[in-house]
Design an enzyme around this catalytic site. Structure first.
Site, PDB file in Angstrom:
ATOM      1  N   CYS A  92      42.801   7.953   9.886  1.00 39.72           N
ATOM      2  CA  CYS A  92      42.818   7.021   8.887  1.00 39.72           C
ATOM      3  C   CYS A  92      44.137   7.383   7.953  1.00 39.72           C
ATOM      4  O   CYS A  92      44.736   8.221   8.289  1.00 39.72           O
ATOM      5  CB  CYS A  92      41.356   6.970   7.841  1.00 39.72           C
ATOM      6  SG  CYS A  92      41.396   8.511   6.918  1.00 39.72           S
ATOM      7  N   PRO A  97      39.234  14.701  12.791  1.00 39.36           N
ATOM      8  CA  PRO A  97      38.396  14.735  13.800  1.00 39.36           C
ATOM      9  C   PRO A  97      36.807  14.780  13.413  1.00 39.36           C
ATOM     10  O   PRO A  97      36.543  15.166  12.389  1.00 39.36           O
ATOM     11  CB  PRO A  97      38.997  16.044  14.650  1.00 39.36           C
ATOM     12  CG  PRO A  97      39.632  16.712  13.634  1.00 39.36           C
ATOM     13  CD  PRO A  97      40.114  15.719  12.471  1.00 39.36           C
ATOM     14  N   VAL A  98      35.944  14.449  14.575  1.00 33.48           N
ATOM     15  CA  VAL A  98      34.621  14.744  14.145  1.00 33.48           C
ATOM     16  C   VAL A  98      34.110  16.044  15.137  1.00 33.48           C
ATOM     17  O   VAL A  98      32.936  15.979  15.160  1.00 33.48           O
ATOM     18  CB  VAL A  98      33.691  13.461  14.345  1.00 33.48           C
ATOM     19  CG1 VAL A  98      33.980  12.577  13.370  1.00 33.48           C
ATOM     20  CG2 VAL A  98      33.791  13.003  15.862  1.00 33.48           C
ATOM     21  N   ASP A  99      34.971  16.927  15.796  1.00 29.43           N
ATOM     22  CA  ASP A  99      34.693  18.001  16.560  1.00 29.43           C
ATOM     23  C   ASP A  99      33.493  18.858  16.005  1.00 29.43           C
ATOM     24  O   ASP A  99      32.816  19.140  16.764  1.00 29.43           O
ATOM     25  CB  ASP A  99      35.782  18.770  17.163  1.00 29.43           C
ATOM     26  CG  ASP A  99      36.744  19.246  15.815  1.00 29.43           C
ATOM     27  OD1 ASP A  99      36.558  18.436  14.771  1.00 29.43           O
ATOM     28  OD2 ASP A  99      37.362  20.149  16.091  1.00 29.43           O
ATOM     29  N   LEU A 100      33.623  19.114  14.519  1.00 35.53           N
ATOM     30  CA  LEU A 100      32.609  19.990  14.183  1.00 35.53           C
ATOM     31  C   LEU A 100      31.293  19.430  14.205  1.00 35.53           C
ATOM     32  O   LEU A 100      30.363  20.034  14.392  1.00 35.53           O
ATOM     33  CB  LEU A 100      33.026  20.539  12.662  1.00 35.53           C
ATOM     34  CG  LEU A 100      34.258  21.041  12.710  1.00 35.53           C
ATOM     35  CD1 LEU A 100      34.844  21.490  11.243  1.00 35.53           C
ATOM     36  CD2 LEU A 100      34.477  22.124  13.345  1.00 35.53           C
ATOM     37  N   LYS A 112      35.319  25.830  10.304  1.00 40.21           N
ATOM     38  CA  LYS A 112      35.736  25.207   8.928  1.00 40.21           C
ATOM     39  C   LYS A 112      34.983  24.500   8.183  1.00 40.21           C
ATOM     40  O   LYS A 112      33.977  24.056   8.709  1.00 40.21           O
ATOM     41  CB  LYS A 112      37.083  24.298   9.436  1.00 40.21           C
ATOM     42  CG  LYS A 112      37.991  23.732   8.705  1.00 40.21           C
ATOM     43  CD  LYS A 112      38.827  22.822   9.218  1.00 40.21           C
ATOM     44  CE  LYS A 112      39.819  22.408   8.410  1.00 40.21           C
ATOM     45  NZ  LYS A 112      40.879  21.431   9.068  1.00 40.21           N
ATOM     46  N   VAL A 113      35.213  24.627   7.004  1.00 42.86           N
ATOM     47  CA  VAL A 113      34.018  23.983   6.137  1.00 42.86           C
ATOM     48  C   VAL A 113      34.286  22.450   6.119  1.00 42.86           C
ATOM     49  O   VAL A 113      35.300  22.043   5.936  1.00 42.86           O
ATOM     50  CB  VAL A 113      34.389  24.408   4.544  1.00 42.86           C
ATOM     51  CG1 VAL A 113      33.289  23.653   3.602  1.00 42.86           C
ATOM     52  CG2 VAL A 113      34.220  25.902   4.441  1.00 42.86           C
ATOM     53  N   VAL A 166      32.144  18.961   4.887  1.00 39.95           N
ATOM     54  CA  VAL A 166      31.131  18.093   4.266  1.00 39.95           C
ATOM     55  C   VAL A 166      30.305  17.309   5.252  1.00 39.95           C
ATOM     56  O   VAL A 166      29.274  17.412   5.353  1.00 39.95           O
ATOM     57  CB  VAL A 166      31.658  17.312   3.121  1.00 39.95           C
ATOM     58  CG1 VAL A 166      30.479  16.726   2.307  1.00 39.95           C
ATOM     59  CG2 VAL A 166      32.405  18.172   2.059  1.00 39.95           C
ATOM     60  N   ASP A 226      39.438  14.792  -3.533  1.00 41.72           N
ATOM     61  CA  ASP A 226      39.358  13.332  -3.892  1.00 41.72           C
ATOM     62  C   ASP A 226      39.852  13.115  -5.323  1.00 41.72           C
ATOM     63  O   ASP A 226      39.716  12.099  -6.012  1.00 41.72           O
ATOM     64  CB  ASP A 226      37.954  13.076  -3.766  1.00 41.72           C
ATOM     65  CG  ASP A 226      37.469  12.937  -2.331  1.00 41.72           C
ATOM     66  OD1 ASP A 226      38.262  12.864  -1.499  1.00 41.72           O
ATOM     67  OD2 ASP A 226      36.105  12.651  -2.210  1.00 41.72           O
ATOM     68  N   ARG A 233      35.835   0.276  -2.325  1.00 39.85           N
ATOM     69  CA  ARG A 233      35.213   1.069  -1.653  1.00 39.85           C
ATOM     70  C   ARG A 233      34.187   2.148  -2.433  1.00 39.85           C
ATOM     71  O   ARG A 233      33.365   2.472  -1.969  1.00 39.85           O
ATOM     72  CB  ARG A 233      35.884   1.974  -0.663  1.00 39.85           C
ATOM     73  CG  ARG A 233      36.476   0.984   0.392  1.00 39.85           C
ATOM     74  CD  ARG A 233      37.105   1.913   1.726  1.00 39.85           C
ATOM     75  NE  ARG A 233      36.128   3.249   1.924  1.00 39.85           N
ATOM     76  CZ  ARG A 233      36.592   4.354   2.064  1.00 39.85           C
ATOM     77  NH1 ARG A 233      37.818   4.700   1.952  1.00 39.85           N
ATOM     78  NH2 ARG A 233      35.907   5.299   2.289  1.00 39.85           N
TER      79      ARG A 233
END
Ligand code: UD1
Ligand code: PEP
Length: 422
Positions: free
Chosen positions: A118, A124-127, A163-164, A166, A308, A400
């Site tokens: 984005c 990524p969504v590996d975690l 890695k942290v 959320v 953010d 959004r």
């Protein structure tokens, strides 16, 4: 496409009600997938991201009704008809990946499109996947989708996030509530949205300890029930509106605001020359006196300075006395607002993950373009302080995450208007 026009210069004074948190609500809504019984969320924000999650859950067969003009969401998943989250919805909003854990935990299978990159970086969504694999899920990536299975159900596991994250903490937490045995999530995210999710899940019957710390322990149960839960205050909307009196030189109370939601941010405001007073109604914000001072900011996971709020803080520091350094450590490409602020007369040099901002006396209105959600609101804040007229285009990004921006700022004396495209 709508645009927002601002005539800057008016100091903002008054009260701004802060809504429920978008990012909490987006993690709470998929919790419906974990139970047959109704889940009711109050204090929901009225935002396009919430409508996107509604559409996604409905595409799975869940019933989602927005009541009281959208402030209450009534969700029920007693009759799911699909376990596939389609690319057409997921590509609009990355938080869609949060249906993966609950679908797997309760239904033993899920197909969820990969969200892709984005504007703020690769993301990524590996975690998320690693945590679910540790709980026994079998995962395969095919044709842009994560195909996931856990035929005998998920199993409790000890998983340390390298890695942290959320979102990955939320996905794992949701999934672990129905896993067999105990799950321990180490190096978990500590954000208030995680605490809010854990509270809601506990009200649904989940057994969770340690939310808000780096280690969360979940004792799996066989079924969850319904609950009614109030969504926590949106700390990012709160921080954004705290900057409105700071940048214009006014005095605003952000209703429902709490200092514990934004500890590092409040400290930086103090150092920049802004007073923040906690009252029983919220946070009252005003300048201490005269001009703002430069401060250095590094974004970090909670309780550090939130990424953010980095764009909005940059807008403030554009007019502070001296040179500020903003270091972005969470996302690789989150300075897209800098060239737009430069169009308004700001002096900003970006080098890798660091932006150096040299304060100028006054910004000047200009036509600017929103590139992402927080970038768009930083341009609105800059426009409020600037001399003359600023027109922000591509405000669908803003919609959004911010409800009724024009009304909330307008009620405090801002000259701000939405120009709707016919
Ligand atoms: C809907 C929502 O709640 N969005 C928030 C959430 O996003 P989100 O949950 O996507 O952010 P994460 O905390 O996961 O991301 C933190 C960092 O970890 C990386 N990462 C993340 C997951 C993963 O599987 N692999 C990986 O490498 C990311 O690219 C990023 O560099 O937290 C971010 C960090 O506070 C906020 O900016 C977003 O507003
Ligand atoms: C980056 C944000 O959202 P998302 O994670 O949905 O992109 C945000 O809320 O600032």
């Amino acid at each position: 496409m709508d645009q927002i026009m601002i005539r800057g210069g008016a100091p903002l004074t008054g009260e701004i009600p802060i809504a429920g948190a978008k990012n909490a609500c987006l993690a709470l809504m998929p919790a419906t997938l974990l139970t047959d019984e109704p889940l009711t969320l109050t204090n929901a924000p009225r935002l396009s991201d919430i409508r996107t999650m509604t559409t996604l859950l409905q595409s799975l067969g869940a019933e989602v009704s927005a009541l009281h003009r959208g402030k209450v969401l009534a969700l029920s998943s007693h009759r799911l008809t699909s376990h596939r989250a389609d690319y057409d919805i997921v590509r609009k909003m990355r938080a869609s990946i949060l249906v993966l854990g609950p679908l797997l935990a309760r239904h033993g299978q899920a197909e969820v499109s990969l969200p892709g990159g984005c504007a703020i970086g690769a993301r990524p969504v590996d975690l998320h996947l690693q945590a679910l694999e540790a709980m026994g899920a079998r995962l395969e990536l095919r044709e842009g989708y994560v195909h996931a299975e856990a035929p005998g159900g998920l199993k409790g596991a000890v998983f340390e996030f390298p890695k942290v994250s959320v979102g990955a903490t939320e996905n794992a937490l949701l999934a672990a509530t129905l896993a067999k045995g105990t799950t321990v999530l180490k190096n978990a995210a500590r954000e208030p949205e995680i605490v809010d999710l854990a509270r809601c899940l506990r009200a649904m019957g989940a057994r969770i300890e340690g939310e808000g710390t780096g280690t969360i322990t979940i004792e799996g149960v066989t079924a969850l029930g319904g609950a009614t839960h109030r969504v926590v205050t949106d700390r990012i909307e709160l921080g954004t509106y705290m900057l409105a009196p700071a940048i214009t030189g006014g005095d605003v109370t952000c209703l429902g605001g709490r200092l514990d939601l934004l500890p590092a941010f409040a400290e930086k405001l103090d150092a920049a020359g802004i007073t923040v007073e906690e009252t029983d109604r919220g946070l009252r914000v005003a300048r201490k006196n005269g001009r703002l001072s430069a401060v250095d900011v590094t974004t970090e996971p909670f309780p550090g300075f939130p990424t953010d709020l980095q764009a909005q803080m940059m807008a403030l520091l554009c007019t502070a006395e001296g040179t500020s350094r903003l270091e972005e450590t969470i996302f690789e490409n989150r300075f897209m607002h800098a060239p737009e602020l430069v169009r308004m007369g700001a002096r900003i040099d970006v080098s890798g993950g660091t932006a150096t901002v040299t304060g100028v006396g006054r910004l000047k209105g200009a036509p600017v373009m929103a590139t992402d959600l927080r970038a768009s609101v930083s341009l609105i804040l800059a426009g409020l302080a600037a001399e003359g007229e600023t027109v922000v285009s591509r405000v669908y990004h803003l919609d959004r995450g911010y409800e009724k921006v024009e009304q909330k700022l307008g009620a405090c004396g801002a000259h701000i208007e939405r120009m709707s495209a016919e």
